[in-house]
Design a protein around this motif. Structure first.
Motif, PDB file in Angstrom:
ATOM      1  N   ILE A  71     -51.757 109.866  53.301  1.00 22.92           N
ATOM      2  CA  ILE A  71     -50.865 110.244  52.206  1.00 22.92           C
ATOM      3  C   ILE A  71     -51.543 109.863  50.903  1.00 22.92           C
ATOM      4  CG2 ILE A  71     -48.669 109.728  51.086  1.00 22.92           C
ATOM      5  CD1 ILE A  71     -47.394 109.552  53.830  1.00 22.92           C
ATOM      6  N   LEU A  72     -51.686 110.831  50.016  1.00 22.25           N
ATOM      7  CA  LEU A  72     -52.417 110.632  48.774  1.00 22.25           C
ATOM      8  C   LEU A  72     -51.544 110.005  47.703  1.00 22.25           C
ATOM      9  CD1 LEU A  72     -54.138 114.129  48.797  1.00 22.25           C
ATOM     10  CD2 LEU A  72     -55.100 111.966  49.617  1.00 22.25           C
ATOM     11  N   ASN A  73     -50.344 110.472  47.578  1.00 24.55           N
ATOM     12  CA  ASN A  73     -49.376 109.840  46.681  1.00 24.55           C
ATOM     13  C   ASN A  73     -47.980 110.345  46.998  1.00 24.55           C
ATOM     14  OD1 ASN A  73     -49.654 112.405  45.530  1.00 24.55           O
ATOM     15  ND2 ASN A  73     -49.453 111.660  43.436  1.00 24.55           N
ATOM     16  N   ARG A 137     -55.926 106.558  40.775  1.00 24.83           N
ATOM     17  CA  ARG A 137     -56.963 105.518  40.666  1.00 24.83           C
ATOM     18  C   ARG A 137     -56.466 104.202  41.252  1.00 24.83           C
ATOM     19  NH1 ARG A 137     -58.055 108.362  35.804  1.00 24.83           N
ATOM     20  NH2 ARG A 137     -56.602 107.090  34.583  1.00 24.83           N
ATOM     21  N   GLU A 138     -55.185 103.860  40.985  1.00 19.75           N
ATOM     22  CA  GLU A 138     -54.628 102.638  41.570  1.00 19.75           C
ATOM     23  C   GLU A 138     -54.577 102.727  43.083  1.00 19.75           C
ATOM     24  OE1 GLU A 138     -53.663  99.632  40.108  1.00 19.75           O
ATOM     25  OE2 GLU A 138     -54.790 100.548  38.462  1.00 19.75           O
ATOM     26  N   GLN A 139     -54.311 103.919  43.605  1.00 21.94           N
ATOM     27  CA  GLN A 139     -54.288 104.115  45.051  1.00 21.94           C
ATOM     28  C   GLN A 139     -55.670 103.823  45.647  1.00 21.94           C
ATOM     29  OE1 GLN A 139     -52.255 104.384  47.426  1.00 21.94           O
ATOM     30  NE2 GLN A 139     -52.555 106.124  48.789  1.00 21.94           N
ATOM     31  N   HIS A 154     -47.804  95.934  45.942  1.00 19.30           N
ATOM     32  CA  HIS A 154     -48.177  96.750  44.784  1.00 19.30           C
ATOM     33  C   HIS A 154     -47.503  98.120  44.847  1.00 19.30           C
ATOM     34  CE1 HIS A 154     -50.772  98.793  41.858  1.00 19.30           C
ATOM     35  NE2 HIS A 154     -51.175  97.605  41.458  1.00 19.30           N
ATOM     36  N   LEU A 155     -47.501  98.750  46.026  1.00 19.19           N
ATOM     37  CA  LEU A 155     -46.872 100.059  46.177  1.00 19.19           C
ATOM     38  C   LEU A 155     -45.374  99.983  45.902  1.00 19.19           C
ATOM     39  CD1 LEU A 155     -47.055 103.069  47.028  1.00 19.19           C
ATOM     40  CD2 LEU A 155     -46.587 102.297  49.368  1.00 19.19           C
ATOM     41  N   LEU A 156     -44.704  98.966  46.421  1.00 14.99           N
ATOM     42  CA  LEU A 156     -43.268  98.827  46.207  1.00 14.99           C
ATOM     43  C   LEU A 156     -42.939  98.678  44.722  1.00 14.99           C
ATOM     44  CD1 LEU A 156     -42.225  96.444  49.140  1.00 14.99           C
ATOM     45  CD2 LEU A 156     -42.066  98.941  49.042  1.00 14.99           C
ATOM     46  N   LEU A 157     -43.711  97.871  44.019  1.00 18.43           N
ATOM     47  CA  LEU A 157     -43.464  97.681  42.591  1.00 18.43           C
ATOM     48  C   LEU A 157     -43.745  98.954  41.803  1.00 18.43           C
ATOM     49  CD1 LEU A 157     -44.979  94.103  42.170  1.00 18.43           C
ATOM     50  CD2 LEU A 157     -42.569  94.725  41.882  1.00 18.43           C
ATOM     51  N   GLU A 158     -44.787  99.685  42.200  1.00 14.68           N
ATOM     52  CA  GLU A 158     -45.099 100.938  41.513  1.00 14.68           C
ATOM     53  C   GLU A 158     -43.971 101.952  41.701  1.00 14.68           C
ATOM     54  OE1 GLU A 158     -49.126 103.005  41.517  1.00 14.68           O
ATOM     55  OE2 GLU A 158     -47.953 104.356  42.800  1.00 14.68           O
ATOM     56  N   LEU A 159     -43.507 102.112  42.929  1.00 16.79           N
ATOM     57  CA  LEU A 159     -42.438 103.072  43.197  1.00 16.79           C
ATOM     58  C   LEU A 159     -41.150 102.690  42.467  1.00 16.79           C
ATOM     59  CD1 LEU A 159     -43.027 103.715  47.001  1.00 16.79           C
ATOM     60  CD2 LEU A 159     -43.520 105.296  45.115  1.00 16.79           C
ATOM     61  N   THR A 186     -49.874 105.873  53.820  1.00 13.01           N
ATOM     62  CA  THR A 186     -50.198 105.810  52.397  1.00 13.01           C
ATOM     63  C   THR A 186     -51.250 104.737  52.126  1.00 13.01           C
ATOM     64  OG1 THR A 186     -47.948 106.497  51.818  1.00 13.01           O
ATOM     65  CG2 THR A 186     -49.239 105.453  50.083  1.00 13.01           C
ATOM     66  N   LEU A 187     -51.183 103.641  52.868  1.00 16.39           N
ATOM     67  CA  LEU A 187     -51.998 102.468  52.547  1.00 16.39           C
ATOM     68  C   LEU A 187     -53.131 102.205  53.536  1.00 16.39           C
ATOM     69  CD1 LEU A 187     -49.100 100.101  51.424  1.00 16.39           C
ATOM     70  CD2 LEU A 187     -50.642 101.441  49.984  1.00 16.39           C
TER      71      LEU A 187
END
Length: 246
Positions: A71-73, A137-139, A154-159, A186-187
């Motif tokens: 998963i890219l984003n 880029r963060e991904q 990090h993903l949870l905070l971004e979402l 995703t990760l």
């Protein structure tokens, strides 16, 4: 208006006037509804519209020949995608719905005409694409250099921050419809490892979970643990640039 989520996002980058809202309404789009776990776009498919998420979550992804998926984003309400239809005929990746999704489909000629303008609406539209590049880029950094616990935090905070921008989350909670398998895809993790890390985040007091909801008990500590700095959202830079009139 059908574009409420997009307007909420664009208003982070520009003060939209009545003329801007009228221009958006005049794009001539249509609403399309898609059930959960259905492909909206398949790699190689010929495209005929620019798409905007009205409601629900979706995911961009690519699949290897052996079936492994990356998963890219994640796409949230207000996200614009498949701008490649403006310059290319075929999709180079797939998009699948995570939840039931409502889309707004925009005719490419109308979008091209809008982007040929020079107003605040056009600038805000392009800033959304700059921001999406920052997310990608963060991904890369997450999956290339962070530990599993750092990646998930990090993903949870971004979402959560992205959902707040379009009024889809409150100060400390996020409706999280992604399955553990989808988080893993995703990760770059396995679902089993993802489950263990989520339980560790709960045990260590960073979050609590309830069905499809996540509550951040200590968001500052979680951000410090996973090196989450929301400056890559560029929201302050957007507003400063617009105030300067550039």
């Amino acid at each position: 208006m059908a574009l409420e989520a997009l307007i909420a996002r664009l208003r982070f980058y520009s003060d939209l006037g009545e003329g801007d809202l009228a221009e958006l309404a005049g794009l001539g789009g249509k609403i399309r509804n898609v059930e959960a776990n259905r492909e909206i776009i398949t790699a190689g498919q010929e495209m005929d519209a620019v798409l905007v998420i009205r409601e629900g979550w979706a995911a961009r992804f690519k699949t290897l020949e052996d079936g492994r998926r990356q998963i890219l984003n994640i796409l949230l309400p207000g996200d614009i995608f498949d701008l490649q239809v403006l310059v290319a005929a075929e999709a180079d990746h797939s998009v699948v719905t995570v939840t039931d999704v409502s889309l707004y489909t925009l005719p490419p000629p109308a979008v091209r005409e809008m982007l040929n303008g020079s107003g605040a609406l056009t600038m805000a539209f392009w800033w959304t694409q700059v921001q999406e590049e920052a997310f990608l880029r963060e991904q890369i950094i997450r999956n290339g250099r962070q530990s599993a616990q750092e990646r998930i935090g990090h993903l949870l905070l971004e979402l959560h921050r992205r959902a707040q921008i379009v009024n889809q989350a409150n100060g400390d909670s996020l409706r999280m419809p992604l399955t553990q398998t989808q988080i893993a895809d995703t990760l770059g993790l396995t679902p089993i490892h993802t489950n263990r890390v989520l339980r560790r985040l709960v045990r260590e007091g960073y979050i609590e979970t309830s069905r499809q909801w996540i509550r951040f008990l200590d968001a500052d500590a979680l951000a410090q643990m996973c090196d989450f700095d929301p400056s890559y959202f560029h929201l302050d830079a957007f507003r400063m640039r617009l105030r300067r009139g550039n």
